[in-house]
Design a protein around this motif. Structure first.
Motif, PDB file in Angstrom:
ATOM      1  N   LEU A  13       0.823  -1.205   0.000  1.00 33.83           N
ATOM      2  CA  LEU A  13       0.000   0.000   0.000  1.00 33.83           C
ATOM      3  C   LEU A  13       0.854   1.251   0.000  1.00 33.83           C
ATOM      4  O   LEU A  13       0.552   2.226  -0.675  1.00 33.83           O
ATOM      5  CB  LEU A  13      -0.924   0.014   1.218  1.00 33.83           C
ATOM      6  N   GLY A  14       1.913   1.222   0.819  1.00 35.12           N
ATOM      7  CA  GLY A  14       2.712   2.438   0.954  1.00 35.12           C
ATOM      8  C   GLY A  14       3.923   2.456   0.047  1.00 35.12           C
ATOM      9  O   GLY A  14       4.660   3.428   0.043  1.00 35.12           O
ATOM     10  N   ARG A  15       4.131   1.387  -0.708  1.00 37.82           N
ATOM     11  CA  ARG A  15       5.326   1.262  -1.541  1.00 37.82           C
ATOM     12  C   ARG A  15       6.592   1.572  -0.729  1.00 37.82           C
ATOM     13  O   ARG A  15       7.351   2.477  -1.042  1.00 37.82           O
ATOM     14  CB  ARG A  15       5.231   2.181  -2.757  1.00 37.82           C
ATOM     15  N   ILE A  16       6.765   0.814   0.356  1.00 39.03           N
ATOM     16  CA  ILE A  16       7.887   1.021   1.269  1.00 39.03           C
ATOM     17  C   ILE A  16       8.796  -0.184   1.179  1.00 39.03           C
ATOM     18  O   ILE A  16       8.324  -1.299   0.963  1.00 39.03           O
ATOM     19  CB  ILE A  16       7.359   1.163   2.706  1.00 39.03           C
ATOM     20  N   ALA A  66      11.980  -1.588   6.154  1.00 38.84           N
ATOM     21  CA  ALA A  66      11.326  -0.542   6.932  1.00 38.84           C
ATOM     22  C   ALA A  66       9.919  -0.960   7.321  1.00 38.84           C
ATOM     23  O   ALA A  66       9.480  -0.729   8.447  1.00 38.84           O
ATOM     24  CB  ALA A  66      11.295   0.760   6.137  1.00 38.84           C
ATOM     25  N   VAL A 125       8.479  -1.164  11.117  1.00 42.12           N
ATOM     26  CA  VAL A 125       7.273  -0.495  11.604  1.00 42.12           C
ATOM     27  C   VAL A 125       6.380  -1.502  12.332  1.00 42.12           C
ATOM     28  O   VAL A 125       5.926  -1.269  13.445  1.00 42.12           O
ATOM     29  CB  VAL A 125       6.495   0.143  10.433  1.00 42.12           C
ATOM     30  N   VAL A 158       9.315   6.794   7.755  1.00 38.76           N
ATOM     31  CA  VAL A 158       8.347   6.185   6.846  1.00 38.76           C
ATOM     32  C   VAL A 158       7.092   7.054   6.773  1.00 38.76           C
ATOM     33  O   VAL A 158       6.512   7.258   5.704  1.00 38.76           O
ATOM     34  CB  VAL A 158       8.001   4.751   7.317  1.00 38.76           C
ATOM     35  N   PHE A 188       5.341   9.615   3.174  1.00 35.89           N
ATOM     36  CA  PHE A 188       4.032   9.635   2.535  1.00 35.89           C
ATOM     37  C   PHE A 188       3.633  11.014   2.046  1.00 35.89           C
ATOM     38  O   PHE A 188       2.830  11.153   1.146  1.00 35.89           O
ATOM     39  CB  PHE A 188       2.954   9.165   3.517  1.00 35.89           C
ATOM     40  N   LEU A 245      -0.641   6.761   6.294  1.00 35.60           N
ATOM     41  CA  LEU A 245      -0.847   5.685   5.328  1.00 35.60           C
ATOM     42  C   LEU A 245      -2.211   5.838   4.655  1.00 35.60           C
ATOM     43  O   LEU A 245      -2.344   5.645   3.451  1.00 35.60           O
ATOM     44  CB  LEU A 245      -0.756   4.334   6.044  1.00 35.60           C
ATOM     45  N   ARG A 263       0.240   9.696  -2.028  1.00 42.04           N
ATOM     46  CA  ARG A 263       0.746   8.357  -1.731  1.00 42.04           C
ATOM     47  C   ARG A 263      -0.153   7.569  -0.795  1.00 42.04           C
ATOM     48  O   ARG A 263       0.057   6.389  -0.569  1.00 42.04           O
ATOM     49  CB  ARG A 263       2.148   8.445  -1.131  1.00 42.04           C
TER      50      ARG A 263
END
Lengths: 309, 401
Positions: free
Chosen positions: A87-90, A94, A98, B224, B228, B279, B285
């Motif tokens: 979803l977050g393209r992470i 990382a 989280v 992180v 976003f 998120l 994003r």
């Protein structure tokens, strides 16, 4: 060291430690090669909230609900990591960071908020485990191994971790070819009709089962250490997967046995009176093995591989 | 109670802890961004776990020398030293052996932590561990913190922040584009080392508040979260500092309101709440933005196809298409096109034909590449070009018998 003393006090912890170490090291080999080594780390953190929630629901410390809670928490964690990553393209590291820190923090908070004063459930126990207390009081010596009545009172962790080890070994054995091919060449595995994604997920679940079972008996440090150190050391010894798995089993066994003996008897040899943490010592020994392998192992360097990796 | 906590009216120590935590949160958020952009977020996990043996050894050493083993500065120095050794092992393993970085992280983390636990039990068996409260370093404990300790933490947070301010330029450059930075004459390995030094500083300062297991959350989650909201690395750094500071401040203040709210976990959960908000609700994003984008796209496709169908008098069965056409006033409830609908349908059909010409023409290759069935032709061609195309299409002509 006589049998009367060794069998009741040390035999079962050593066996449990060894089985747990091997059960974690086996899937660890594949996780290491697939660059998923830190899955073990993440799982061992997230089982805490699972265990606490299971305790809150049942109100008692009993093995099965806790195992289920821990397994549920690991599945939730894996799904969350995947979801956040997509979803977050992470990047996966990382996303993992989280999820596992948050779940661990949630577990600690729940634990602090509930009244656990009359049961043995705390963060330290979850981290270090309690290998030393898994003694076999009904044994009187080597002869007890043939005595059905004494065998009936073995610590329940021993058969449980042994069964887990058998399951893990069977999974690896049955899917050996598919695992090997999909680990080294995913594209080729796909063309052969191996369901790569399902297999990868199954591997993670098996690792989680091993972690949860081992965690129940020996705490999370051993789980993290055994997922990584023996396979990593084995990787320095050989280029062949079969040999690597064999080495990792050897290293895991050495770590568990030597670590336990050093923790239990080492301080006595040095003139002190009390034992130190067996779980910590097993992790330390596995680290020493890894250091030796990294320094002297025949296949320690990246031959033929790009140095930028 | 909560209001008093948030406005720092719960006593001197609580205030100092909250300020210290906020400074720490800002430094951690900023430092973590560099790690995150370099894709090395989990290195901090190894560094933080590697502090444990140092804390224990420092305690043993200070106790053996007859001093007070609890002296915070001594313990923090010890932790920094062993974190440094852990980091060195990590780098050595990745550079000189075939292990990938994740395996090296896991190995250093578990072995150092395991050794630390051995030392902890040694301290316990020596009978001096009870009053040492070293377990507090695992999960952080601000309850009953000494005034001097609070000052050290606030000062440490401040110093780390200063250091970041000094080093920010090369670090942003390297985090954003390491190759470019190297071409500019910046030594990437040295900047990486400085970054790790900052990670160590944050970890060491944070040990007492958040504890070594959870400090990694402070380094990862704000970065992180910030990612976003923006695509620019300077803003990511700023926002990460902001969200880290906010989470730490809220967490530290809230945990002072009740006895059973440990500071570290609360701070982590606060920062996760900020992350979850981002998120879902971040523009561009975020998940909500993505869903909206998808719905908008879907509507455009349906409307377009509906208009083309109207123009060619084909029947429309798709319910969503009909609803969208009705709502736009292009068709009547019984499905017959309105005046406006016929006009728009005719334009849609003509645009389709114009695109066909454009795509068949080599000289319009660049514009043709932009065709996706939805784009308005006016956005890629000039009026003159469109007029030229229309001339080629020609006007409706009489059908000869």
């Amino acid at each position: 060291m006589s049998g009367e003393e060794f069998v009741p006090l040390s035999l079962t912890p050593i066996l449990i430690g060894t089985f747990a170490a091997i059960a974690c090291a086996l899937p660890g080999n594949f996780l290491l090669l697939r660059r998923q080594a830190l899955i073990g780390d993440a799982i061992s953190h997230v089982v805490l909230p699972g265990i606490v929630v299971a305790f809150l629901l049942t109100g008692a410390i009993s093995a099965w609900p806790m195992m289920l809670g821990a397994a549920g928490a690991s599945v939730v964690a894996v799904i969350l990591i995947e979801a956040i990553r997509r979803l977050g393209r992470i990047e996966p590291g990382a996303a993992m960071g989280v999820v596992f820190t948050t779940m661990f923090a949630g577990g600690v908070l729940l634990l602090e908020q509930t009244d656990t004063s009359n049961v043995h459930l705390d963060v330290e126990h979850a981290l270090y485990g309690n290998l030393e207390s898994l003694i076999w009081l009904d044994a009187v010596g080597w002869s007890s191994l043939l005595d059905a009545q004494a065998l009936a009172h073995l610590p329940v962790e021993l058969p449980r971790i042994a069964a887990t080890l058998v399951c893990v070994a069977m999974f690896i054995g049955v899917f050996w070819r598919a695992l090997k091919i999909s680990t080294f060449d995913e594209g080729f595995a796909r063309t052969m009709g191996i369901r790569v994604n399902a297999l990868g997920m199954a591997l993670v679940i098996v690792a989680a089962i091993a972690a949860v079972a081992a965690f129940d008996a020996v705490g999370s440090i051993i789980v993290i250490a055994m997922f990584i150190c023996p396979p990593a050391a084995a990787r320095m010894m050989t280029n062949r997967l079969e040999a690597q798995v064999a080495w990792s089993i050897v290293f895991a066994t050495i770590s568990a046995v030597v670590g336990y003996v050093l923790a239990g008897y080492g301080p006595l040899w040095l003139g002190a009176f009390d034992a130190v943490s067996a779980a910590g010592m097993i992790a330390t020994v596995s680290g020493i093995i890894l250091a030796l392998a990294a320094k002297f192992g025949p296949c320690r360097s990246r031959t033929g591989a790009p140095m930028t990796a | 109670m909560v209001y008093e906590a948030l406005t720092l009216q719960l006593g001197y120590n609580a205030t100092l802890v909250a300020i210290g935590a906020t400074l720490l949160g800002i430094s951690a958020g900023v430092t973590g961004t560099f790690l995150f952009l370099r894709k090395r977020a989990l290195v901090s996990d190894a560094v933080s776990h590697a502090t444990l043996p140092g804390v224990c050894l420092a305690f043993l050493l200070m106790a053996a020398l007859g001093g007070d083993g609890r002296d915070l500065i001594g313990l923090l120095l010890g932790s920094a030293l062993s974190a440094g050794i852990g980091l060195w092992c990590l780098n050595w393993l990745t550079r000189n052996t075939r292990l990938a970085e994740d395996a090296a992280i896991g190995a250093v983390l578990s072995v150092f932590f395991g050794f630390g636990v051995v030392l902890l039990t040694v301290i316990q068996t020596l009978g001096i561990g009870k009053q040492a409260g070293l377990e507090g370093f695992l999960l952080g404990s601000t309850a009953g913190m000494l005034w001097e300790d609070a000052v050290i933490i606030a000062g440490g947070g401040m110093a780390t922040l200063m250091l970041i301010l000094l080093l920010r330029r090369p670090m942003i450059l390297v985090a954003f584009d390491a190759e470019y930075a190297a071409a500019q004459g910046i030594s990437v390995s040295r900047v990486d080392m400085m970054m790790m030094g900052l990670v160590m500083a944050v970890t060491v300062v944070g040990l007492k508040i958040v504890g070594l297991i959870l400090i990694v959350a402070l380094l990862i989650i704000p970065a992180v979260t910030a990612r976003f909201w923006t695509e620019r690395s300077e803003y990511v750094v700023l926002l990460a500092g902001l969200s880290g500071g906010l989470a730490a401040y809220l967490g530290a203040a809230l945990s002072a309101t009740a006895p059973n709210l440990p500071t570290g976990p609360i701070i982590v959960l606060m920062s996760f709440a900020l992350f979850a908000l981002s998120l879902f609700f971040a523009p561009n994003r975020g998940v909500l933005a993505a869903v909206m984008r998808h719905i908008r796209f879907q509507r455009r496709v349906h409307l377009r196809q509906g208009l083309l169908a109207l123009a060619q008098s084909q029947p429309i069965y798709e319910k969503l298409t009909l609803r969208l056409l009705r709502r736009a006033g292009f068709v009547r409830p019984d499905g017959v096109a309105t005046e406006a609908g016929r006009a728009r349908a005719a334009k849609a059909l003509r645009d389709e034909k114009r695109w066909e010409i454009v795509r068949a023409d080599q000289t319009h290759e660049a514009a043709a590449a932009l065709y996706d069935g939805l784009r308005e032709i006016e956005t890629v061609m000039t009026k003159d070009q469109i007029a030229e195309i229309d001339r080629r299409i020609g006007a409706p002509s009489e059908v000869l018998a």
